[in-house]
Design an enzyme around this catalytic site. Structure first.
Site, PDB file in Angstrom:
ATOM      1  N   GLU A  36       1.296  -1.538  -0.534  1.00  0.00           N
ATOM      2  CA  GLU A  36       0.244  -0.333  -0.139  1.00  0.00           C
ATOM      3  C   GLU A  36       1.150   1.205   0.117  1.00  0.00           C
ATOM      4  N   ARG A  38      -0.313   4.512   0.291  1.00  0.00           N
ATOM      5  CA  ARG A  38      -0.642   5.639   1.292  1.00  0.00           C
ATOM      6  C   ARG A  38      -0.284   6.234   2.006  1.00  0.00           C
ATOM      7  N   THR A  40      -0.740   5.089   5.246  1.00  0.00           N
ATOM      8  CA  THR A  40      -2.249   4.127   5.889  1.00  0.00           C
ATOM      9  C   THR A  40      -2.523   2.471   5.559  1.00  0.00           C
ATOM     10  N   ILE A 187     -24.564  10.433  -4.595  1.00  0.00           N
ATOM     11  CA  ILE A 187     -23.998  10.102  -3.447  1.00  0.00           C
ATOM     12  C   ILE A 187     -23.623  11.110  -2.503  1.00  0.00           C
ATOM     13  N   GLY A 189     -22.499  14.004  -3.522  1.00  0.00           N
ATOM     14  CA  GLY A 189     -22.960  15.152  -3.391  1.00  0.00           C
ATOM     15  C   GLY A 189     -23.869  15.283  -2.712  1.00  0.00           C
ATOM     16  N   GLU A 191     -24.331  13.279  -0.091  1.00  0.00           N
ATOM     17  CA  GLU A 191     -23.670  14.045   1.544  1.00  0.00           C
ATOM     18  C   GLU A 191     -23.100  14.754   2.177  1.00  0.00           C
ATOM     19  N   HIS A 327     -18.592  -2.434   1.191  1.00  0.00           N
ATOM     20  CA  HIS A 327     -19.165  -3.294   1.568  1.00  0.00           C
ATOM     21  C   HIS A 327     -19.212  -4.888   0.740  1.00  0.00           C
ATOM     22  N   HIS A 450     -42.179  -4.313  18.782  1.00  0.00           N
ATOM     23  CA  HIS A 450     -42.830  -3.175  19.530  1.00  0.00           C
ATOM     24  C   HIS A 450     -42.329  -2.036  20.721  1.00  0.00           C
TER      25      HIS A 450
HETATM   26  P1  FAD Z   1      -9.611   1.869  -2.225  1.00  0.00           P
HETATM   27  O1  FAD Z   1     -10.852   1.773  -1.213  1.00  0.00           O
HETATM   28  O2  FAD Z   1      -9.363   3.123  -3.262  1.00  0.00           O
HETATM   29  O3  FAD Z   1      -8.072   1.451  -1.746  1.00  0.00           O
HETATM   30  C1  FAD Z   1      -7.267   1.200  -3.510  1.00  0.00           C
HETATM   31  C2  FAD Z   1      -5.990   1.552  -2.589  1.00  0.00           C
HETATM   32  O4  FAD Z   1      -5.206   1.017  -3.528  1.00  0.00           O
HETATM   33  C3  FAD Z   1      -5.488   2.710  -2.287  1.00  0.00           C
HETATM   34  O5  FAD Z   1      -5.152   2.743  -0.892  1.00  0.00           O
HETATM   35  C4  FAD Z   1      -4.263   3.284  -2.872  1.00  0.00           C
HETATM   36  O6  FAD Z   1      -3.527   4.148  -2.207  1.00  0.00           O
HETATM   37  C5  FAD Z   1      -3.691   2.278  -3.109  1.00  0.00           C
HETATM   38  N1  FAD Z   1      -2.683   1.957  -4.144  1.00  0.00           N
HETATM   39  C6  FAD Z   1      -3.702   2.624  -5.589  1.00  0.00           C
HETATM   40  N2  FAD Z   1      -2.459   1.891  -6.254  1.00  0.00           N
HETATM   41  C7  FAD Z   1      -1.350   1.015  -5.738  1.00  0.00           C
HETATM   42  C8  FAD Z   1       0.043   0.687  -6.047  1.00  0.00           C
HETATM   43  N3  FAD Z   1       0.353   1.390  -7.246  1.00  0.00           N
HETATM   44  N4  FAD Z   1       0.818   0.363  -5.005  1.00  0.00           N
HETATM   45  C9  FAD Z   1       0.651   0.068  -4.255  1.00  0.00           C
HETATM   46  N5  FAD Z   1      -1.126   1.057  -3.634  1.00  0.00           N
HETATM   47  C10 FAD Z   1      -2.114   0.807  -4.415  1.00  0.00           C
HETATM   48  N6  FAD Z   1     -18.820   3.070   0.248  1.00  0.00           N
HETATM   49  C11 FAD Z   1     -20.179   2.550   1.227  1.00  0.00           C
HETATM   50  O7  FAD Z   1     -20.013   1.414   0.897  1.00  0.00           O
HETATM   51  N7  FAD Z   1     -20.009   3.034   2.059  1.00  0.00           N
HETATM   52  C12 FAD Z   1     -19.769   4.898   1.952  1.00  0.00           C
HETATM   53  O8  FAD Z   1     -20.943   5.173   2.621  1.00  0.00           O
HETATM   54  C13 FAD Z   1     -19.269   5.215   1.503  1.00  0.00           C
HETATM   55  N8  FAD Z   1     -19.044   6.523   1.555  1.00  0.00           N
HETATM   56  C14 FAD Z   1     -17.794   7.210   0.704  1.00  0.00           C
HETATM   57  C15 FAD Z   1     -17.523   8.229   1.037  1.00  0.00           C
HETATM   58  C16 FAD Z   1     -16.983   8.962  -0.334  1.00  0.00           C
HETATM   59  C17 FAD Z   1     -16.160  10.760   0.408  1.00  0.00           C
HETATM   60  C18 FAD Z   1     -15.997   8.021  -1.435  1.00  0.00           C
HETATM   61  C19 FAD Z   1     -15.378   8.957  -2.225  1.00  0.00           C
HETATM   62  C20 FAD Z   1     -16.638   7.044  -1.283  1.00  0.00           C
HETATM   63  C21 FAD Z   1     -17.243   6.458  -0.182  1.00  0.00           C
HETATM   64  N9  FAD Z   1     -18.087   4.920  -0.289  1.00  0.00           N
HETATM   65  C22 FAD Z   1     -18.008   4.261   0.748  1.00  0.00           C
HETATM   66  C23 FAD Z   1     -17.376   3.906  -1.450  1.00  0.00           C
HETATM   67  C24 FAD Z   1     -15.631   3.118  -1.072  1.00  0.00           C
HETATM   68  O9  FAD Z   1     -14.416   4.130  -0.406  1.00  0.00           O
HETATM   69  C25 FAD Z   1     -14.932   2.600  -2.392  1.00  0.00           C
HETATM   70  O10 FAD Z   1     -15.672   1.139  -2.661  1.00  0.00           O
HETATM   71  C26 FAD Z   1     -13.414   1.296  -1.608  1.00  0.00           C
HETATM   72  O11 FAD Z   1     -12.882   2.346  -0.925  1.00  0.00           O
HETATM   73  C27 FAD Z   1     -13.872   0.686  -2.380  1.00  0.00           C
HETATM   74  O12 FAD Z   1     -12.245  -0.336  -2.275  1.00  0.00           O
HETATM   75  P2  FAD Z   1     -11.011  -0.533  -2.596  1.00  0.00           P
HETATM   76  O13 FAD Z   1      -9.939  -1.491  -1.811  1.00  0.00           O
HETATM   77  O14 FAD Z   1     -12.179  -1.023  -3.928  1.00  0.00           O
HETATM   78  O15 FAD Z   1     -10.333   0.667  -3.087  1.00  0.00           O
HETATM   79  P1  NAD Z   2     -22.167   8.888  -8.379  1.00  0.00           P
HETATM   80  O1  NAD Z   2     -22.446   8.170  -9.833  1.00  0.00           O
HETATM   81  O2  NAD Z   2     -23.597   8.513  -7.123  1.00  0.00           O
HETATM   82  O3  NAD Z   2     -23.608  10.048  -9.527  1.00  0.00           O
HETATM   83  C1  NAD Z   2     -23.143  11.384  -9.934  1.00  0.00           C
HETATM   84  C2  NAD Z   2     -24.226  12.030 -10.068  1.00  0.00           C
HETATM   85  O4  NAD Z   2     -23.148  13.344 -11.592  1.00  0.00           O
HETATM   86  C3  NAD Z   2     -24.987  11.037 -11.456  1.00  0.00           C
HETATM   87  O5  NAD Z   2     -26.358  11.289 -10.644  1.00  0.00           O
HETATM   88  C4  NAD Z   2     -25.297  11.519 -12.580  1.00  0.00           C
HETATM   89  O6  NAD Z   2     -26.094  12.091 -13.251  1.00  0.00           O
HETATM   90  C5  NAD Z   2     -24.365  13.481 -12.164  1.00  0.00           C
HETATM   91  N1  NAD Z   2     -23.380  13.529 -13.593  1.00  0.00           N
HETATM   92  C6  NAD Z   2     -22.382  12.975 -13.670  1.00  0.00           C
HETATM   93  N2  NAD Z   2     -22.139  14.128 -15.007  1.00  0.00           N
HETATM   94  C7  NAD Z   2     -22.588  15.132 -14.254  1.00  0.00           C
HETATM   95  C8  NAD Z   2     -22.463  15.950 -14.698  1.00  0.00           C
HETATM   96  N3  NAD Z   2     -21.137  16.598 -15.817  1.00  0.00           N
HETATM   97  N4  NAD Z   2     -23.235  18.138 -14.513  1.00  0.00           N
HETATM   98  C9  NAD Z   2     -23.928  17.422 -13.555  1.00  0.00           C
HETATM   99  N5  NAD Z   2     -24.232  16.062 -12.650  1.00  0.00           N
HETATM  100  C10 NAD Z   2     -23.451  14.865 -13.591  1.00  0.00           C
HETATM  101  O7  NAD Z   2     -21.297   9.031  -8.227  1.00  0.00           O
HETATM  102  P2  NAD Z   2     -20.411   9.708  -6.951  1.00  0.00           P
HETATM  103  O8  NAD Z   2     -21.641  10.478  -6.022  1.00  0.00           O
HETATM  104  O9  NAD Z   2     -19.351  10.786  -7.269  1.00  0.00           O
HETATM  105  O10 NAD Z   2     -19.962   8.916  -6.375  1.00  0.00           O
HETATM  106  C11 NAD Z   2     -18.796   8.258  -6.291  1.00  0.00           C
HETATM  107  C12 NAD Z   2     -18.731   6.515  -5.526  1.00  0.00           C
HETATM  108  O11 NAD Z   2     -18.674   6.626  -4.671  1.00  0.00           O
HETATM  109  C13 NAD Z   2     -20.639   5.740  -6.493  1.00  0.00           C
HETATM  110  O12 NAD Z   2     -20.273   4.588  -6.554  1.00  0.00           O
HETATM  111  C14 NAD Z   2     -20.729   5.949  -5.194  1.00  0.00           C
HETATM  112  O13 NAD Z   2     -21.542   4.595  -4.367  1.00  0.00           O
HETATM  113  C15 NAD Z   2     -19.076   5.564  -3.835  1.00  0.00           C
HETATM  114  N6  NAD Z   2     -19.956   6.146  -2.728  1.00  0.00           N
HETATM  115  C16 NAD Z   2     -21.113   5.694  -2.239  1.00  0.00           C
HETATM  116  C17 NAD Z   2     -21.230   6.110  -0.765  1.00  0.00           C
HETATM  117  C18 NAD Z   2     -22.408   5.376   0.402  1.00  0.00           C
HETATM  118  O14 NAD Z   2     -22.528   4.650  -0.028  1.00  0.00           O
HETATM  119  N7  NAD Z   2     -23.355   5.930   1.509  1.00  0.00           N
HETATM  120  C19 NAD Z   2     -21.145   7.359  -0.299  1.00  0.00           C
HETATM  121  C20 NAD Z   2     -20.514   8.083  -1.349  1.00  0.00           C
HETATM  122  C21 NAD Z   2     -19.827   7.813  -2.306  1.00  0.00           C
END
Ligand code: FAD
Ligand code: NAD
Length: 471
Positions: A36, A38, A40, A187, A189, A191, A327, A450
């Protein structure tokens, strides 16, 4: 460069997908290394995604509630202020506690953790550019790519994470902006828009489609969600596209236009949040060195056992197919190791819940009504409002409803859609129902405690095959 012994499994990326696979592999007795870059563990989710956003959502909700929803409850409060620095610190405490927890779990399960950036030197060899300096070659019988995703940039708007921000900037602002325009009503936008709106920003969400919520949200629920968020002070411009922006002045100026062409307008904002989706991240992996390609959306192509065309290299999480959810990544982390170790594994992609952690929360699993309708299956819908649920009434928190869609012939539940307080917890029951192939009558005849919010789920099920008692 030093070379390490050959491992059974090398995992690139310590996000949810990668770290879960690493722990599972350790538990299965495989010799495993996780790389990794990052600094962390926990990836996007723990460091800059799920966890920090939920910390800010929870505390900003508490603040908003103290400001607007205490007097009627018989609670008189005095001077209420936001201490943004402390709010951010409490978020950081949650993040560091969890990322260190994963590091502890690595030790407990004999996972070797290498801090550095990995790239393919060959089909079994990975070169790691070590964070502490120098290089190391790691050799793996099996390799998992779990490098995650990154925010999709908006052409012409340069991200500086201060005025033009992604979610990463949105969890770390040092001052409450007077105004914020959010591009994308998905989502992220909604949140992050909720967080800053509650803290005092004037938030406007510009969404290209005619519906908020991003892909998957039921249209009836999306409409209800928009109505409550509007009531909380968020403005929406639907069916509107952003044409371009200019950040050279004191305010950022955004040109927007009706999606079908026509009416143009300029929006001023102190901060612009770009939240138009995320894209797979595979930069710097050296995929070209081993002839692996990505599809038109940047995803690594795999078969049903997560294998690339080089069978010992597998891919899970955000950098391949499926919803970008933590998840989902976690399920794949377990299943992929089972494939490697035992030759079989399983993820039910039809039963992965989605949750939007606004207030009220929105949660769903299975198909939405638009999808069921398009599939041509005959269906019936049961609806139960929280205004008729006793616990919601005692909590003075009655916004929303439970909607269950079932097959009209078999009564099998096809989709569960909830908008309401704790929808994210309630959806677990819907997910289990779908996983077990429950009928709405199975749920309607199951005793629910309930007074609880979960009774709304039972009564929506009753309304699907018969009638609810309390509505
Ligand atoms: P990541 O979590 O992106 O992990 C990939 C890791 O690989 C990174 O730490 C990166 O540094 C590392 N990496 C990349 N390239 C290399 C390399 N060449 N060498 C070494 N390390 C490398 N999902 C939910 O289910 N619930 C939520 O509430 C939710 N909230 C979110 C809120 C936000 C603001 C965002 C941005 C996302 C949210 N998501 C949520 C989505 C969720 O974060 C991702 O689906 C999840 O993190 C995906 O896990 P991953 O392991 O595939 O990738
Ligand atoms: P998203 O795909 O959920 O939403 C993006 C939105 O932007 C869509 O409604 C789309 O129509 C709109 N859009 C796209 N291009 C546009 C443009 N040019 N102008 C105006 N609107 C435009 O993506 P996100 O909200 O960026 O989230 C990214 C990923 O992270 C998602 O896959 C989401 O599941 C994940 N995530 C999950 C959670 C959660 O589970 N609670 C929280 C945050 C992020």
């Amino acid at each position: 460069a030093t070379e390490s012994e050959e491992k059974d499994l090398v995992i690139i990326g310590g996000g949810v997908a990668g770290y879960v696979a690493a722990i599972k592999a350790g538990q299965e007795g495989l010799k495993v290394t996780c790389i990794e870059k990052r600094g962390t563990l926990g990836g996007t989710c723990l460091n800059v995604g799920c966890i920090p956003s939920k910390a800010l959502l929870n505390n900003s909700h508490l603040y908003h509630q103290i400001l607007h929803d205490t007097k009627n409850r018989g609670i008189e409060v005095g001077d209420v202020k936001i201490n943004l620095e402390q709010l951010m610190k409490s978020k950081d405490t949650a993040v560091s506690g969890l990322t260190k927890g994963v590091e502890f779990l690595f030790k407990k399960n004999n996972v070797e953790y290498i801090k550095g950036t990995a790239s393919f030197a060959g089909e079994h060899e990975i070169t790691v550019n070590l964070t502490e300096g120098g290089e190391k070659t790691v050799v793996g019988k099996n390799i998992i790519i779990a490098t995650g995703s990154e925010a999709t940039p908006f052409p012409g708007l340069e991200i500086d994470e201060k005025r033009i921000i992604t979610s990463t900037g949105a969890i770390a602002l040092t001052k409450v902006p007077e105004s914020m325009v959010v591009i994308g009503g998905g989502i992220i936008g909604l949140e992050m828009g909720s967080v800053w709106s509650r803290l005092g920003s004037k938030v406007t969400v510009v969404e290209f489609l005619g519906q908020i919520g991003g892909p998957g949200m039921d249209a009836e629920v999306a409409k209800a969600a928009q109505k409550v968020l509007k009531k909380q002070g968020i403005d929406f411009k639907l069916s509107t596209k952003v044409m371009g922006g200019d950040a050279s002045g004191e305010k950022v100026k955004l040109q927007v236009e009706a999606a079908k062409g026509g009416k143009e307008e300029t929006l001023d904002a102190d901060v612009v949040l770009v939240a138009i989706g995320r894209r797979p991240y595979t930069a710097g992996l050296g995929l070209e060195n081993i002839g692996l390609e990505t599809d038109d959306k940047g995803r690594l192509v795999i078969d049903s056992e997560y294998r690339t065309k080089i069978p010992h290299i597998r891919v899970i999480g955000d950098c391949t197919f499926g919803p970008m959810l933590a998840h989902k990544a976690e399920e794949e982390g377990v299943a992929v190791v089972e494939y490697i170790k035992k030759g079989y594994g399983h993820v039910n992609y039809g039963a992965i819940p989605s949750v939007m952690y606004t207030h009220p929360e929105v949660a769903w699993v299975g198909q939405n009504e638009q999808e069921v309708k398009a599939s041509g299956v005959k269906y019936k819908v049961g609806n139960f409002p929280f205004t008729a649920n006793s616990r919601a009434k005692t909590n003075l928190d009655t916004e929303g409803f439970v909607k269950i869609i079932a097959d009209a012939e078999t009564d099998r539940i096809l989709g569960v859609h909830i908008i309401g307080a704790s929808a994210g917890e309630l959806i677990a029951e819907g997910t289990l129902a779908i996983e077990y192939g429950a009928s709405s009558e199975d749920v309607g005849r199951t005793s629910h405690a309930h007074p609880t919010l979960s009774e709304a789920f039972k009564e929506a099920a009753m309304a699907t095959y018969g009638k609810a008692i309390h509505f």
